[in-house]
Design a protein around this motif. Sequence first.
Motif, PDB file in Angstrom:
ATOM      1  N   ILE A   1       0.894  -1.189  -0.123  1.00  0.00           N
ATOM      2  CA  ILE A   1       0.085   0.016  -0.088  1.00  0.00           C
ATOM      3  C   ILE A   1       0.837   1.363   0.030  1.00  0.00           C
ATOM      4  N   GLY A   2       2.121   1.235   0.611  1.00  0.00           N
ATOM      5  CA  GLY A   2       2.746   2.539   0.722  1.00  0.00           C
ATOM      6  C   GLY A   2       3.456   2.702  -0.594  1.00  0.00           C
ATOM      7  N   GLU A   3       3.839   1.885  -1.393  1.00  0.00           N
ATOM      8  CA  GLU A   3       4.468   1.997  -2.701  1.00  0.00           C
ATOM      9  C   GLU A   3       3.168   2.400  -3.735  1.00  0.00           C
ATOM     10  N   LEU A   4       1.879   1.822  -3.571  1.00  0.00           N
ATOM     11  CA  LEU A   4       1.049   2.374  -4.137  1.00  0.00           C
ATOM     12  C   LEU A   4       0.389   3.730  -4.207  1.00  0.00           C
ATOM     13  N   ALA A   5       0.479   3.935  -2.802  1.00  0.00           N
ATOM     14  CA  ALA A   5       0.234   5.677  -2.319  1.00  0.00           C
ATOM     15  C   ALA A   5       1.360   6.488  -3.015  1.00  0.00           C
ATOM     16  N   ALA A   6       2.624   6.075  -2.960  1.00  0.00           N
ATOM     17  CA  ALA A   6       3.614   6.995  -3.578  1.00  0.00           C
ATOM     18  C   ALA A   6       3.568   7.272  -5.014  1.00  0.00           C
ATOM     19  N   ARG A   7       3.233   5.844  -5.661  1.00  0.00           N
ATOM     20  CA  ARG A   7       3.209   5.968  -7.277  1.00  0.00           C
ATOM     21  C   ARG A   7       1.867   6.586  -7.686  1.00  0.00           C
ATOM     22  N   THR A   8       0.965   6.608  -6.933  1.00  0.00           N
ATOM     23  CA  THR A   8      -0.273   7.119  -7.408  1.00  0.00           C
ATOM     24  C   THR A   8      -0.487   8.705  -6.997  1.00  0.00           C
ATOM     25  N   GLY A   9       0.018   9.197  -5.873  1.00  0.00           N
ATOM     26  CA  GLY A   9      -0.266  10.482  -5.366  1.00  0.00           C
ATOM     27  C   GLY A   9      -1.454  10.378  -4.288  1.00  0.00           C
ATOM     28  N   THR A  10      -1.699   9.368  -4.137  1.00  0.00           N
ATOM     29  CA  THR A  10      -2.873   9.327  -2.842  1.00  0.00           C
ATOM     30  C   THR A  10      -2.291   8.977  -1.567  1.00  0.00           C
ATOM     31  N   THR A  11      -3.117   9.073  -0.633  1.00  0.00           N
ATOM     32  CA  THR A  11      -2.651   8.714   0.688  1.00  0.00           C
ATOM     33  C   THR A  11      -3.149   6.878   0.930  1.00  0.00           C
ATOM     34  N   ARG A  12      -2.521   6.476   1.981  1.00  0.00           N
ATOM     35  CA  ARG A  12      -2.819   4.969   2.279  1.00  0.00           C
ATOM     36  C   ARG A  12      -4.265   5.180   2.609  1.00  0.00           C
ATOM     37  N   ASP A  13      -4.742   6.156   3.498  1.00  0.00           N
ATOM     38  CA  ASP A  13      -5.994   6.185   3.965  1.00  0.00           C
ATOM     39  C   ASP A  13      -6.858   6.324   2.664  1.00  0.00           C
ATOM     40  N   THR A  14      -6.706   6.931   1.918  1.00  0.00           N
ATOM     41  CA  THR A  14      -7.546   6.904   0.513  1.00  0.00           C
ATOM     42  C   THR A  14      -7.672   5.464   0.040  1.00  0.00           C
ATOM     43  N   ILE A  15      -6.505   5.023  -0.037  1.00  0.00           N
ATOM     44  CA  ILE A  15      -6.432   3.519  -0.804  1.00  0.00           C
ATOM     45  C   ILE A  15      -6.988   2.569   0.130  1.00  0.00           C
ATOM     46  N   ARG A  16      -6.990   2.793   1.474  1.00  0.00           N
ATOM     47  CA  ARG A  16      -7.978   1.883   2.292  1.00  0.00           C
ATOM     48  C   ARG A  16      -9.404   2.116   2.224  1.00  0.00           C
ATOM     49  N   PHE A  17      -9.709   3.448   2.063  1.00  0.00           N
ATOM     50  CA  PHE A  17     -11.266   3.862   1.613  1.00  0.00           C
ATOM     51  C   PHE A  17     -11.687   3.339   0.409  1.00  0.00           C
ATOM     52  N   TYR A  18     -10.788   3.605  -0.684  1.00  0.00           N
ATOM     53  CA  TYR A  18     -11.281   2.650  -1.962  1.00  0.00           C
ATOM     54  C   TYR A  18     -11.378   1.384  -1.950  1.00  0.00           C
TER      55      TYR A  18
ATOM     56  N   GLU B   1      -2.669   2.426 -12.551  1.00  0.00           N
ATOM     57  CA  GLU B   1      -3.436   2.846 -13.756  1.00  0.00           C
ATOM     58  C   GLU B   1      -4.888   3.078 -13.517  1.00  0.00           C
ATOM     59  N   TRP B   2      -5.604   2.300 -12.752  1.00  0.00           N
ATOM     60  CA  TRP B   2      -6.777   2.466 -12.365  1.00  0.00           C
ATOM     61  C   TRP B   2      -6.977   3.686 -11.224  1.00  0.00           C
ATOM     62  N   LEU B   3      -6.289   3.734 -10.374  1.00  0.00           N
ATOM     63  CA  LEU B   3      -6.228   4.884  -9.519  1.00  0.00           C
ATOM     64  C   LEU B   3      -5.945   6.263 -10.430  1.00  0.00           C
ATOM     65  N   ALA B   4      -5.215   6.129 -11.185  1.00  0.00           N
ATOM     66  CA  ALA B   4      -5.271   7.511 -12.164  1.00  0.00           C
ATOM     67  C   ALA B   4      -6.455   7.767 -12.790  1.00  0.00           C
ATOM     68  N   TYR B   5      -7.140   6.684 -13.209  1.00  0.00           N
ATOM     69  CA  TYR B   5      -8.598   6.730 -13.961  1.00  0.00           C
ATOM     70  C   TYR B   5      -9.465   7.343 -13.248  1.00  0.00           C
ATOM     71  N   VAL B   6      -9.388   6.545 -11.853  1.00  0.00           N
ATOM     72  CA  VAL B   6     -10.366   7.323 -10.737  1.00  0.00           C
ATOM     73  C   VAL B   6     -10.214   8.838 -10.442  1.00  0.00           C
ATOM     74  N   ARG B   7      -9.003   9.197 -10.149  1.00  0.00           N
ATOM     75  CA  ARG B   7      -8.755  10.390 -10.140  1.00  0.00           C
ATOM     76  C   ARG B   7      -9.215  11.436 -11.097  1.00  0.00           C
ATOM     77  N   THR B   8      -8.867  10.997 -12.378  1.00  0.00           N
ATOM     78  CA  THR B   8      -9.205  11.870 -13.522  1.00  0.00           C
ATOM     79  C   THR B   8     -10.645  11.915 -13.883  1.00  0.00           C
ATOM     80  N   ALA B   9     -11.368  10.704 -13.238  1.00  0.00           N
ATOM     81  CA  ALA B   9     -13.060  10.564 -13.363  1.00  0.00           C
ATOM     82  C   ALA B   9     -13.482  11.741 -12.366  1.00  0.00           C
TER      83      ALA B   9
END
Length: 117
Positions: free
Chosen positions: A3-20, A44-52
């Motif tokens: 989750i930490g790497e995913l958060a760093a690569r997507t510019g989101t927080t861990r809490d946001t990813i946990r919520f998603y 890629e999916w999280l980039a789509y989510v943020r753009t949407a």
Amino acid sequence: MRIGELAARTGTTRDTIRFYEKVGLVEGRRLPNGYRDFAPETVEWLAYVRTAQTLGFTLAEIARHGEELREAPDSAEALSALFEQKIRIVDARMAELAALRAELAARVGTGCPLRTA
């Protein structure tokens, strides 16, 4: 990836990813040590989510339409249809706001703007 790497690569927080994950937008598997592990495609999916979200789509719409888009034979055509639908919603909302603005402007200087016109 964790989750930490995913958060760093997507510019989101861990809490946001946990919520998603809680609302079903992303899915991570649990490793034996309890850590979350996410597939590389999640970036890629999280980039789509943020753009949407930037384009005015709610998380519920994103979840619902994301599934539809994955199954669509022509995702560009499917996306265009979603955008056209969203444009109609935005146009309707803009018309509502214009009417509200006109009503408010008509009440300026009337002494008691809350009185029935």
